[in-house]
Motif scaffolding. Sequence first.
Motif, PDB file in Angstrom:
ATOM      1  N   LEU B 244      53.192   9.252  32.907  1.00 38.21           N
ATOM      2  CA  LEU B 244      53.107   8.474  34.153  1.00 38.21           C
ATOM      3  C   LEU B 244      54.054   7.182  33.864  1.00 38.21           C
ATOM      4  CD1 LEU B 244      51.445   7.330  36.409  1.00 38.21           C
ATOM      5  CD2 LEU B 244      49.915   6.219  34.820  1.00 38.21           C
ATOM      6  N   ILE B 245      54.167   6.658  32.510  1.00 34.82           N
ATOM      7  CA  ILE B 245      55.071   5.862  32.134  1.00 34.82           C
ATOM      8  C   ILE B 245      56.534   6.157  32.503  1.00 34.82           C
ATOM      9  CG2 ILE B 245      55.999   4.053  30.577  1.00 34.82           C
ATOM     10  CD1 ILE B 245      53.144   3.725  31.612  1.00 34.82           C
ATOM     11  N   ALA B 246      56.834   7.518  32.295  1.00 34.08           N
ATOM     12  CA  ALA B 246      58.266   8.123  32.588  1.00 34.08           C
ATOM     13  C   ALA B 246      58.628   8.056  33.802  1.00 34.08           C
ATOM     14  CB  ALA B 246      58.197   9.460  31.806  1.00 34.08           C
ATOM     15  N   ALA B 247      57.560   8.408  34.504  1.00 37.65           N
ATOM     16  CA  ALA B 247      57.769   8.465  36.172  1.00 37.65           C
ATOM     17  C   ALA B 247      57.781   7.281  36.644  1.00 37.65           C
ATOM     18  CB  ALA B 247      56.593   9.340  36.639  1.00 37.65           C
ATOM     19  N   LEU B 248      56.963   6.113  36.218  1.00 35.37           N
ATOM     20  CA  LEU B 248      57.075   4.915  36.737  1.00 35.37           C
ATOM     21  C   LEU B 248      58.537   4.435  36.311  1.00 35.37           C
ATOM     22  CD1 LEU B 248      56.222   2.017  37.735  1.00 35.37           C
ATOM     23  CD2 LEU B 248      55.436   1.586  35.453  1.00 35.37           C
ATOM     24  N   ARG B 249      59.135   4.653  35.228  1.00 40.21           N
ATOM     25  CA  ARG B 249      60.640   4.079  34.824  1.00 40.21           C
ATOM     26  C   ARG B 249      61.511   4.693  35.716  1.00 40.21           C
ATOM     27  NH1 ARG B 249      62.307   5.338  29.040  1.00 40.21           N
ATOM     28  NH2 ARG B 249      64.117   4.021  29.887  1.00 40.21           N
ATOM     29  N   ARG B 250      61.200   6.088  35.954  1.00 46.08           N
ATOM     30  CA  ARG B 250      62.419   6.781  36.866  1.00 46.08           C
ATOM     31  C   ARG B 250      62.328   6.026  38.249  1.00 46.08           C
ATOM     32  NH1 ARG B 250      60.981  11.278  34.291  1.00 46.08           N
ATOM     33  NH2 ARG B 250      59.227  11.884  36.044  1.00 46.08           N
ATOM     34  N   ARG B 251      61.058   5.770  38.760  1.00 45.72           N
ATOM     35  CA  ARG B 251      60.896   5.128  40.101  1.00 45.72           C
ATOM     36  C   ARG B 251      61.478   3.795  40.180  1.00 45.72           C
ATOM     37  NH1 ARG B 251      61.343   7.606  43.676  1.00 45.72           N
ATOM     38  NH2 ARG B 251      62.295   5.937  44.899  1.00 45.72           N
ATOM     39  N   LEU B 252      61.168   3.048  39.117  1.00 41.42           N
ATOM     40  CA  LEU B 252      61.768   1.636  39.102  1.00 41.42           C
ATOM     41  C   LEU B 252      63.298   1.597  39.095  1.00 41.42           C
ATOM     42  CD1 LEU B 252      59.622   0.003  36.476  1.00 41.42           C
ATOM     43  CD2 LEU B 252      59.620  -0.758  38.752  1.00 41.42           C
ATOM     44  N   ALA B 253      63.961   2.509  38.429  1.00 35.47           N
ATOM     45  CA  ALA B 253      65.301   2.672  38.395  1.00 35.47           C
ATOM     46  C   ALA B 253      65.945   3.216  39.695  1.00 35.47           C
ATOM     47  CB  ALA B 253      65.793   3.723  37.235  1.00 35.47           C
ATOM     48  N   GLY B 254      65.221   3.856  40.333  1.00 34.44           N
ATOM     49  CA  GLY B 254      65.450   4.635  41.765  1.00 34.44           C
ATOM     50  C   GLY B 254      65.439   3.434  42.499  1.00 34.44           C
ATOM     51  N   ASP B 255      64.493   2.633  42.676  1.00 33.44           N
ATOM     52  CA  ASP B 255      64.269   1.553  43.708  1.00 33.44           C
ATOM     53  C   ASP B 255      65.011   0.104  43.498  1.00 33.44           C
ATOM     54  OD1 ASP B 255      62.330   3.021  44.803  1.00 33.44           O
ATOM     55  OD2 ASP B 255      60.482   2.252  43.787  1.00 33.44           O
ATOM     56  N   ARG B 256      65.498  -0.040  42.185  1.00 32.61           N
ATOM     57  CA  ARG B 256      66.007  -1.392  41.976  1.00 32.61           C
ATOM     58  C   ARG B 256      67.111  -1.437  42.932  1.00 32.61           C
ATOM     59  NH1 ARG B 256      67.774  -5.186  38.986  1.00 32.61           N
ATOM     60  NH2 ARG B 256      70.000  -5.128  38.465  1.00 32.61           N
ATOM     61  N   GLY B 257      67.980  -0.585  43.259  1.00 33.26           N
ATOM     62  CA  GLY B 257      69.193  -0.741  44.027  1.00 33.26           C
ATOM     63  C   GLY B 257      68.691  -1.149  45.349  1.00 33.26           C
ATOM     64  N   TRP B 258      67.863  -0.496  45.903  1.00 35.14           N
ATOM     65  CA  TRP B 258      67.539  -1.133  47.387  1.00 35.14           C
ATOM     66  C   TRP B 258      66.453  -2.243  47.572  1.00 35.14           C
ATOM     67  CZ3 TRP B 258      63.014   0.041  50.423  1.00 35.14           C
ATOM     68  CH2 TRP B 258      61.943   0.688  49.586  1.00 35.14           C
ATOM     69  N   LEU B 259      65.871  -2.530  46.493  1.00 36.51           N
ATOM     70  CA  LEU B 259      65.146  -3.497  46.450  1.00 36.51           C
ATOM     71  C   LEU B 259      65.537  -4.993  46.048  1.00 36.51           C
ATOM     72  CD1 LEU B 259      61.607  -1.719  45.385  1.00 36.51           C
ATOM     73  CD2 LEU B 259      62.377  -2.382  47.674  1.00 36.51           C
ATOM     74  N   ALA B 260      66.721  -4.914  45.573  1.00 32.48           N
ATOM     75  CA  ALA B 260      67.448  -5.887  44.830  1.00 32.48           C
ATOM     76  C   ALA B 260      67.522  -7.181  45.694  1.00 32.48           C
ATOM     77  CB  ALA B 260      68.748  -5.480  44.242  1.00 32.48           C
TER      78      ALA B 260
END
Lengths: 247, 372
Positions: B244-260
């Motif tokens: 779950l933590i690994a999936a959260l990290r992947r999601r955060l990395a993916g979302d960072r660009g468009w949410l910044a």
Amino acid sequence: MNASTPVLKVSDLAVHLGSVVVLAGIDFELPAGAITGLIGPNGSGKTTLIRALLGLVAPVRGQIRVAGIDLSRDPLAARAQLGYAPDPAVLPGDLSGRQVLEVTAAARGLAAVPDDVLALAGRLGAARWLDAALGSCSLGTRQKFAILMALLGRPPVLVLDEVMNGLDPISAHELKAELRARCREEGVAVLLTTHGLEIAPTLLDHAVLLAEGRIRHRWGPADFAAWRHGDPAAFERAVVAALRADP
Amino acid sequence: MSLDPDSLAARLSFANRVALWRVRGAEGPFLILVAASVLVLVLLSLEAPWMALVSAQAAWNQPPAAALAGAALAFALWWHGRAALQQILAARRSDWLAALPIATARREAQARRVAWRGLLLRVVLLMLALAWLLGRSDPSAPLGLGLLAGCAATALLGLWPGFGHPALPTRDPVSVPIPSLRERRAKATGLALLGVAIAPVALRVPRLAWPLGTGLLLMPVGARPLAVLGFLVLLAALLLSSDLIAALRRRLAGDRGWLAALPLTPHRLLGGYAPTLWRAGLVRALLAAIGAHLVGAPALWVLAIVVVLALLLLHGALLAFAARARPARFPLWTSLHLVIVLGALQVLPPLAPLLWLALLGWSWRRAMATGR
């Protein structure tokens, strides 16, 4: 190569992705020494068509010949005739621009990155980023290295997908001049997809309009010659009218 | 210099990573030291169950069972290596070198070499661990020899030209949403949609087969079937938590660009992921409670296990969130926190919970920083 000789010829091409018919009955040619625009709405099949031209997706029907080579029979030889600028997003972020060009040169059987590519990097304003990790570069800079990948090795066919995106005015000007020069001097055939219709009349010689996986309309040198000397917005109106017309 | 483009790219990438580690100074050696410490801790904790497994009367230590265990290990390693190869091949269908004139056979051969090296590395590490365990017990224990033979067989199997064939069917991307994800998205609204994008647990369950199989092998002979089941459920809860933590990290990395560029405070952003994390955490905590109960743990222990797992999940999520701007910090902070808490447990156990709470507080503050 004669200006009327097709360097790339697509006949009755059909591509299905799963049960979805993405392309059907596609016929077109890229003449030598000319820039052909591939235009169409989002989801019209442009990217799939390009992937098919590169041999990355297998058609269910039809034939693609690159410089006389049947892509399905000898994809390697056909691909050697094609220069393609990949999406900047897929370039490896941990390699530098120079390293990406080195790998591309190796793939094209060259011992080193040719001087003309490095000179073009200078004209595009990418020279100072040559040794920076691509992951740390802007979209425009990564786009420039993707373009340099396509031009490396002077292939006779160039497939450029939305390459004007992110380019500054000087780089865009230099790229257009380089494409024109290659068409004029080497008879290179260029396929350029773009949504920026304002550049079309000054850059394109031919255009193909793709909609819902089929070719909806074609324009030739006579049309572009008229638009070049007339109303610059006429091409945009022609595209919109063709899209609104019944298929 | 090699003219194989994939090998050249891999070599350049490796050289760049080494150069980057050199620039970072002490960070690299520290991470290696921590990884080595964790490995030693794992090996030491495996010693006792291993001794039980290789005792003279243990069923797993009889030649037929040992041969079966060796064959199962060989199959699992081979399957893992094959899956890794298929993943590399699938990625290469549309990577940055896909359109260049490189023979498909050449790219496949290079991918096979990469997958083989990965497989060999896993096999060698496993063989070293087994050799160490055998050195601490009976070196001629049939189970140990069977597992070693399984490792060796897999390494040889990886050399076979047919390794990884036939290729798994890969499909070109069609923009059709995953049905389960679509249904879940329909129920969520606003920022809570961010959390929904964390892949559903059902997609990850098949990956548990291999570690659960290993866990089953470690169970002492004669253990109650319910206890075995409980142990496996407990292990599944732990593995799913880490996943779950690994999936959260992947999601955060993916979302960072468009949410910044959006006007989101860290609190609101975390709030977007929180509902999914709570639900997923609750499922894991329930699994842990069921597992602990089946093993036969007293109620107080069950509660303690659930609380520890919940805190571990919270800590992991906060660290992942704190490191969203610089994902490379996550392993560094995790290792550092692990060393501090485990060190305190060794030296002064009563201090460990307090230190852990302090580290949780620190993680919360970092997570709520702007993240720029």
